[in-house]
Design a protein around this motif. Structure first.
Motif, PDB file in Angstrom:
ATOM      1  N   VAL A   1      10.831  -6.912   0.527  1.00  0.00           N
ATOM      2  CA  VAL A   1      11.543  -5.869  -0.211  1.00  0.00           C
ATOM      3  C   VAL A   1      11.103  -5.710  -1.665  1.00  0.00           C
ATOM      4  CG1 VAL A   1      13.590  -5.960   1.276  1.00  0.00           C
ATOM      5  CG2 VAL A   1      13.470  -7.446  -0.750  1.00  0.00           C
ATOM      6  N   GLY A   2      10.096  -6.478  -2.117  1.00  0.00           N
ATOM      7  CA  GLY A   2       9.621  -6.322  -3.493  1.00  0.00           C
ATOM      8  C   GLY A   2       9.072  -7.611  -4.042  1.00  0.00           C
ATOM      9  N   TRP A   3       9.049  -7.693  -5.376  1.00  0.00           N
ATOM     10  CA  TRP A   3       8.550  -8.888  -6.041  1.00  0.00           C
ATOM     11  C   TRP A   3       9.251  -9.075  -7.376  1.00  0.00           C
ATOM     12  CZ3 TRP A   3       5.198  -4.933  -4.478  1.00  0.00           C
ATOM     13  CH2 TRP A   3       4.799  -4.024  -5.465  1.00  0.00           C
TER      14      TRP A   3
ATOM     15  N   THR B   1      10.095  -5.560  -9.168  1.00  0.00           N
ATOM     16  CA  THR B   1       9.878  -4.282  -8.498  1.00  0.00           C
ATOM     17  C   THR B   1      10.519  -4.363  -7.124  1.00  0.00           C
ATOM     18  OG1 THR B   1       7.762  -3.931  -9.614  1.00  0.00           O
ATOM     19  CG2 THR B   1       8.145  -2.665  -7.611  1.00  0.00           C
ATOM     20  N   LEU B   2      11.255  -3.338  -6.770  1.00  0.00           N
ATOM     21  CA  LEU B   2      11.854  -3.282  -5.438  1.00  0.00           C
ATOM     22  C   LEU B   2      11.317  -2.088  -4.673  1.00  0.00           C
ATOM     23  CD1 LEU B   2      15.650  -4.032  -5.995  1.00  0.00           C
ATOM     24  CD2 LEU B   2      13.907  -5.553  -5.078  1.00  0.00           C
ATOM     25  N   MET B   3      11.170  -2.259  -3.373  1.00  0.00           N
ATOM     26  CA  MET B   3      10.856  -1.136  -2.512  1.00  0.00           C
ATOM     27  C   MET B   3      12.072  -0.218  -2.519  1.00  0.00           C
ATOM     28  SD  MET B   3       7.855  -1.921  -1.411  1.00  0.00           S
ATOM     29  CE  MET B   3       7.245  -3.199  -2.474  1.00  0.00           C
ATOM     30  N   GLU B   4      11.836   1.057  -2.345  1.00  0.00           N
ATOM     31  CA  GLU B   4      12.911   2.042  -2.467  1.00  0.00           C
ATOM     32  C   GLU B   4      14.112   1.729  -1.568  1.00  0.00           C
ATOM     33  OE1 GLU B   4      13.354   6.861  -2.870  1.00  0.00           O
ATOM     34  OE2 GLU B   4      11.602   6.060  -1.832  1.00  0.00           O
ATOM     35  N   GLN B   5      13.847   1.292  -0.338  1.00  0.00           N
ATOM     36  CA  GLN B   5      14.944   1.022   0.595  1.00  0.00           C
ATOM     37  C   GLN B   5      15.786  -0.185   0.192  1.00  0.00           C
ATOM     38  OE1 GLN B   5      11.704   0.573   1.220  1.00  0.00           O
ATOM     39  NE2 GLN B   5      11.375  -1.341   2.317  1.00  0.00           N
TER      40      GLN B   5
ATOM     41  N   THR C   1       0.839  -1.207   0.000  1.00  0.00           N
ATOM     42  CA  THR C   1       0.000   0.000   0.000  1.00  0.00           C
ATOM     43  C   THR C   1       0.872   1.254   0.000  1.00  0.00           C
ATOM     44  OG1 THR C   1      -1.791  -1.169   1.116  1.00  0.00           O
ATOM     45  CG2 THR C   1      -1.822   1.237   1.231  1.00  0.00           C
ATOM     46  N   ALA C   2       1.909   1.266   0.818  1.00  0.00           N
ATOM     47  CA  ALA C   2       2.822   2.420   0.850  1.00  0.00           C
ATOM     48  C   ALA C   2       3.483   2.604  -0.511  1.00  0.00           C
ATOM     49  CB  ALA C   2       3.871   2.237   1.945  1.00  0.00           C
ATOM     50  N   PHE C   3       3.938   1.512  -1.125  1.00  0.00           N
ATOM     51  CA  PHE C   3       4.557   1.592  -2.446  1.00  0.00           C
ATOM     52  C   PHE C   3       3.569   2.098  -3.494  1.00  0.00           C
ATOM     53  CE2 PHE C   3       5.030  -0.433  -6.603  1.00  0.00           C
ATOM     54  CZ  PHE C   3       6.243   0.107  -7.005  1.00  0.00           C
ATOM     55  N   PHE C   4       2.363   1.543  -3.515  1.00  0.00           N
ATOM     56  CA  PHE C   4       1.391   1.899  -4.553  1.00  0.00           C
ATOM     57  C   PHE C   4       0.847   3.323  -4.404  1.00  0.00           C
ATOM     58  CE2 PHE C   4       0.913  -2.719  -5.584  1.00  0.00           C
ATOM     59  CZ  PHE C   4       1.210  -2.596  -6.930  1.00  0.00           C
ATOM     60  N   LYS C   5       1.101   3.969  -3.292  1.00  0.00           N
ATOM     61  CA  LYS C   5       0.714   5.379  -3.139  1.00  0.00           C
ATOM     62  C   LYS C   5       1.697   6.317  -3.817  1.00  0.00           C
ATOM     63  CE  LYS C   5      -1.947   5.007   1.111  1.00  0.00           C
ATOM     64  NZ  LYS C   5      -2.023   5.360   2.539  1.00  0.00           N
ATOM     65  N   THR C   6       2.847   5.796  -4.259  1.00  0.00           N
ATOM     66  CA  THR C   6       3.888   6.633  -4.836  1.00  0.00           C
ATOM     67  C   THR C   6       3.853   6.585  -6.362  1.00  0.00           C
ATOM     68  OG1 THR C   6       5.596   4.916  -4.976  1.00  0.00           O
ATOM     69  CG2 THR C   6       5.359   6.063  -2.854  1.00  0.00           C
TER      70      THR C   6
END
Length: 183
Positions: free
Chosen positions: A78-80, A97-101, A28-33
């Motif tokens: 951390v992603g998919w 896809t990776l999370m920014e961190q 959810t945090a990722f998809f808000k960006t």
């Protein structure tokens, strides 16, 4: 009742595993960006839930799909990465896809290398492609590092993209190796 198994794949630093409901807050945090633009975002919490549910359905219907990535050292989601093939796709795609961190640590390379090797050996998917947004320099660099080459301009779900072709993987009974030298 329908049942299916999502295999677990381990690399040196990652576990590629089934999507879990516990992944929803990070998704959810990722998809808000705006970073989520080429993977169906931005989305709200319900849209993120739909994405999570669709991932499980993809595995049930296609017997392949996206693994969620857990970093072994921290236990963090951390992603998919994995294979995608749904209406609108020309053919099965290797996506990541990776999370920014998690960026800049080589984790994307590790996951995007393990997924097509597993797919070639166990799922009959080989020499797959990746859709890459024109502005996504990081994904293009990763595709090149994986040995992929630009094939053509493409469109996915109404968005312009480039199609990159990954090298075929030689599958043997004992090991997987890329047909490209040095990989």
């Amino acid at each position: 009742m329908t049942s299916f198994t999502i295999p677990t794949v381990e690399t040196e630093r990652l576990v590629l595993r089934a999507p879990h409901q516990d992944d929803l807050p990070a998704m959810t945090a990722f998809f808000k960006t705006e970073r989520s633009y080429m993977v169906g975002g931005p989305k709200d919490e319900l849209g993120s839930w739909d994405s999570l549910a669709k991932r499980l359905g993809h595995w049930a219907l296609n017997c392949f799909g996206l693994w969620h990535l857990t970093e072994k050292s921290s236990g963090a989601f951390v992603g998919w990465a994995g294979m995608i093939f749904a209406p609108g796709w020309d053919e099965p795609e290797l996506g990541w896809t990776l999370m920014e961190q998690a960026e800049g640590k080589g984790l994307g390379f590790e996951a995007a290398q393990a997924a097509p090797h597993y797919a070639a050996q166990h799922q009959g998917l080989n020499g797959v492609m990746s859709y890459i947004a024109h502005a996504n320099d990081r994904s293009r660099a990763l595709a090149e590092r994986l040995g992929a080459t630009y094939e053509r301009e493409a469109e996915l779900l109404g968005k312009k993209a480039q199609m990159w072709r990954h090298p075929r993987i030689t599958v043997s009974d004992t090991a997987l190796t890329s047909e490209r030298t040095g990989q």
